[in-house]
Scaffold this motif. Structure first.
Motif, PDB file in Angstrom:
ATOM      1  N   MET A 170       0.857  -1.440   0.341  1.00 33.92           N
ATOM      2  CA  MET A 170      -0.287   0.062  -0.168  1.00 33.92           C
ATOM      3  C   MET A 170       1.174   1.020  -0.369  1.00 33.92           C
ATOM      4  N   THR A 171      -0.187   2.026  -1.138  1.00 33.71           N
ATOM      5  CA  THR A 171       1.296   3.767  -0.458  1.00 33.71           C
ATOM      6  C   THR A 171       0.429   4.390   0.154  1.00 33.71           C
ATOM      7  N   LYS A 172       1.075   5.740   1.201  1.00 31.91           N
ATOM      8  CA  LYS A 172       1.021   6.098   2.523  1.00 31.91           C
ATOM      9  C   LYS A 172      -0.214   6.536   2.201  1.00 31.91           C
ATOM     10  N   GLN A 173      -0.596   7.090   0.760  1.00 26.66           N
ATOM     11  CA  GLN A 173      -2.147   7.438   0.665  1.00 26.66           C
ATOM     12  C   GLN A 173      -3.143   6.161   1.200  1.00 26.66           C
ATOM     13  N   GLU A 174      -3.079   5.472   0.279  1.00 23.56           N
ATOM     14  CA  GLU A 174      -3.567   4.580   0.745  1.00 23.56           C
ATOM     15  C   GLU A 174      -3.780   3.724   2.214  1.00 23.56           C
ATOM     16  N   LYS A 175      -2.854   3.702   2.900  1.00 22.11           N
ATOM     17  CA  LYS A 175      -2.651   3.462   3.847  1.00 22.11           C
ATOM     18  C   LYS A 175      -3.783   4.441   4.835  1.00 22.11           C
ATOM     19  N   VAL A 176      -2.915   5.633   5.247  1.00 21.02           N
ATOM     20  CA  VAL A 176      -4.450   6.891   5.293  1.00 21.02           C
ATOM     21  C   VAL A 176      -6.096   6.574   5.379  1.00 21.02           C
ATOM     22  N   THR A 177      -6.467   5.828   3.674  1.00 15.91           N
ATOM     23  CA  THR A 177      -7.569   5.874   4.028  1.00 15.91           C
ATOM     24  C   THR A 177      -8.053   4.892   3.593  1.00 15.91           C
ATOM     25  N   PHE A 178      -7.526   4.275   4.148  1.00 11.68           N
ATOM     26  CA  PHE A 178      -7.822   2.843   4.848  1.00 11.68           C
ATOM     27  C   PHE A 178      -7.928   2.548   5.869  1.00 11.68           C
ATOM     28  N   VAL A 179      -7.284   3.149   6.800  1.00 10.54           N
ATOM     29  CA  VAL A 179      -7.332   3.087   8.449  1.00 10.54           C
ATOM     30  C   VAL A 179      -8.455   4.173   8.343  1.00 10.54           C
ATOM     31  N   MET A 187       0.695   5.783  15.427  1.00  8.23           N
ATOM     32  CA  MET A 187       0.993   6.164  13.079  1.00  8.23           C
ATOM     33  C   MET A 187       2.240   6.391  13.316  1.00  8.23           C
ATOM     34  N   TYR A 188       3.195   5.200  14.023  1.00  9.44           N
ATOM     35  CA  TYR A 188       4.354   5.283  14.333  1.00  9.44           C
ATOM     36  C   TYR A 188       4.585   3.984  13.926  1.00  9.44           C
ATOM     37  N   ARG A 189       3.592   2.378  14.792  1.00  6.32           N
ATOM     38  CA  ARG A 189       2.867   1.278  13.694  1.00  6.32           C
ATOM     39  C   ARG A 189       2.807   0.918  12.749  1.00  6.32           C
ATOM     40  N   TRP A 190       1.896   2.209  12.161  1.00  7.52           N
ATOM     41  CA  TRP A 190       1.683   2.324  10.842  1.00  7.52           C
ATOM     42  C   TRP A 190       2.311   2.461   9.514  1.00  7.52           C
ATOM     43  N   ASN A 191       3.816   3.261  10.296  1.00  4.74           N
ATOM     44  CA  ASN A 191       4.558   3.932   9.355  1.00  4.74           C
ATOM     45  C   ASN A 191       4.169   4.773   8.678  1.00  4.74           C
ATOM     46  N   LEU A 192       3.387   5.553   9.652  1.00 10.80           N
ATOM     47  CA  LEU A 192       3.164   6.892   9.204  1.00 10.80           C
ATOM     48  C   LEU A 192       3.273   7.772   9.771  1.00 10.80           C
ATOM     49  N   THR A 193       4.414   7.772  10.702  1.00  9.48           N
ATOM     50  CA  THR A 193       5.688   9.447  11.162  1.00  9.48           C
ATOM     51  C   THR A 193       6.770   8.218  11.221  1.00  9.48           C
ATOM     52  N   ASN A 194       8.022   8.735  11.542  1.00  6.71           N
ATOM     53  CA  ASN A 194       8.876   8.456  12.271  1.00  6.71           C
ATOM     54  C   ASN A 194       9.437   7.948  13.240  1.00  6.71           C
ATOM     55  N   GLY A 195       7.826   8.321  14.646  1.00  6.14           N
ATOM     56  CA  GLY A 195       8.106   8.406  16.021  1.00  6.14           C
ATOM     57  C   GLY A 195       8.783   8.827  16.856  1.00  6.14           C
ATOM     58  N   LYS A 196       9.531  10.017  16.184  1.00  5.25           N
ATOM     59  CA  LYS A 196      10.733  10.626  16.837  1.00  5.25           C
ATOM     60  C   LYS A 196      10.249  11.425  18.176  1.00  5.25           C
ATOM     61  N   GLU A 218      -2.363 -10.169  13.498  1.00  5.28           N
ATOM     62  CA  GLU A 218      -3.392 -11.519  12.370  1.00  5.28           C
ATOM     63  C   GLU A 218      -4.544 -10.636  12.803  1.00  5.28           C
ATOM     64  N   ARG A 219      -4.516 -10.734  14.397  1.00  2.01           N
ATOM     65  CA  ARG A 219      -5.660 -10.878  14.565  1.00  2.01           C
ATOM     66  C   ARG A 219      -6.082  -8.702  14.831  1.00  2.01           C
ATOM     67  N   CYS A 220      -4.909  -8.448  14.031  1.00  2.00           N
ATOM     68  CA  CYS A 220      -5.283  -6.281  14.078  1.00  2.00           C
ATOM     69  C   CYS A 220      -6.212  -6.068  13.069  1.00  2.00           C
ATOM     70  N   PRO A 221      -6.924  -5.231  13.323  1.00  2.00           N
ATOM     71  CA  PRO A 221      -7.963  -4.983  11.683  1.00  2.00           C
ATOM     72  C   PRO A 221      -7.249  -4.331  10.804  1.00  2.00           C
ATOM     73  N   ILE A 222      -6.336  -4.060  11.505  1.00  2.00           N
ATOM     74  CA  ILE A 222      -5.467  -2.357  10.582  1.00  2.00           C
ATOM     75  C   ILE A 222      -4.367  -3.075  10.591  1.00  2.00           C
ATOM     76  N   CYS A 223      -3.450  -3.852  11.359  1.00  2.00           N
ATOM     77  CA  CYS A 223      -2.108  -3.878  11.037  1.00  2.00           C
ATOM     78  C   CYS A 223      -1.638  -4.989  10.043  1.00  2.00           C
ATOM     79  N   SER A 224      -2.887  -6.408  10.346  1.00  2.00           N
ATOM     80  CA  SER A 224      -3.025  -7.364   9.560  1.00  2.00           C
ATOM     81  C   SER A 224      -3.026  -6.889   7.654  1.00  2.00           C
ATOM     82  N   LYS A 225      -3.304  -5.997   7.759  1.00  2.00           N
ATOM     83  CA  LYS A 225      -3.748  -5.406   6.356  1.00  2.00           C
ATOM     84  C   LYS A 225      -2.549  -4.368   5.726  1.00  2.00           C
ATOM     85  N   ILE A 226      -2.349  -3.590   6.237  1.00  2.00           N
ATOM     86  CA  ILE A 226      -1.364  -2.723   6.037  1.00  2.00           C
ATOM     87  C   ILE A 226      -0.032  -2.848   6.840  1.00  2.00           C
TER      88      ILE A 226
END
Length: 211
Positions: A1-10, A146-155, A196-204
């Motif tokens: 998924m691209t970052k924008q696709e991840k955002v839309t999915f979330v 946000m860090y786990r979904w790779n939408l920020t660097n977690g700094k 595996e059981r996470c509705p978002i992490c399991s997809k993105i």
């Protein structure tokens, strides 16, 4: 998924799971919300909600709170932790609201952040949930996800807030930050998280956490 696709999915998944989201902290006006958020620092919302009814019996407005002895406030809020600092902050900010704002909670980040015990996150919660001003308060759940979904660097939380505001539509901020908090608590905890059981992490997918 691209970052924008991840955002839309979330966005779509959170809306599916949490079409309506209550503010986790019990309150009934901007002042009681402000105090509840202040008490929530390094404390669970559940514990704060157990304590605040007793505090409101003592005083639920700045005029009455300003008259209370700090030790009496401290005795009630002790279960929330950091009671010496928090009780003093509650007393002083109540007096400041009377002196500088006619007893009303100010409707600006700048004025809110001048109050003792009120940082940017607390001000953001009050602005968004009490006054409907778009804001994206970042707590530990949002920072982690946000860090786990790779939408920020977690700094740091400031960078996470900046990235969240850049990626998500402004019209969704006030609801979305609550949706992420509820999702983090229910499906995406810091420990014992199952991809595996996470509705978002399991997809993105998920980024491994160092913290």
């Amino acid at each position: 998924m691209t970052k924008q696709e991840k955002v839309t999915f979330v966005i779509e998944k959170l809306e599916e799971l949490y079409p309506t989201v209550p503010v986790p902290l019990d309150h009934y006006n901007p002042y009681t919300l402000l105090i509840a958020v202040l008490l929530s620092a390094q404390c669970t919302d559940v514990r704060v909600n157990q304590v605040t009814p007793h505090l409101w019996q003592l005083a639920d407005n700045p005029f009455d709170m300003a008259k209370q002895d700090v030790d009496d406030i401290k005795a009630i809020i002790r279960p929330c932790g950091l009671s010496p600092q928090k009780s003093k902050a509650i007393s002083v900010l109540s007096k400041m609201l009377i002196e500088n704002h006619a007893g009303e909670v100010p409707k600006s980040f700048e004025e809110l952040e001048k109050l003792p015990g009120v940082g940017h996150k607390t001000a953001s919660v009050v602005m968004s949930q009490a006054f409907g001003v778009p804001a994206f308060p970042v707590d530990t759940h949002i920072h982690r996800l946000m860090y786990r979904w790779n939408l920020t660097n977690g700094k740091n939380v400031m960078q996470t807030e900046k990235d969240a505001k850049r990626l998500f539509p402004k019209s969704l901020w006030n609801k979305l930050h609550l949706q992420i908090i509820f999702f983090g608590r229910e499906y995406c905890p810091a420990r014992g998280h199952s991809v595996e059981r996470c509705p978002i992490c399991s997809k993105i997918g998920r980024k491994s956490l160092s913290q």
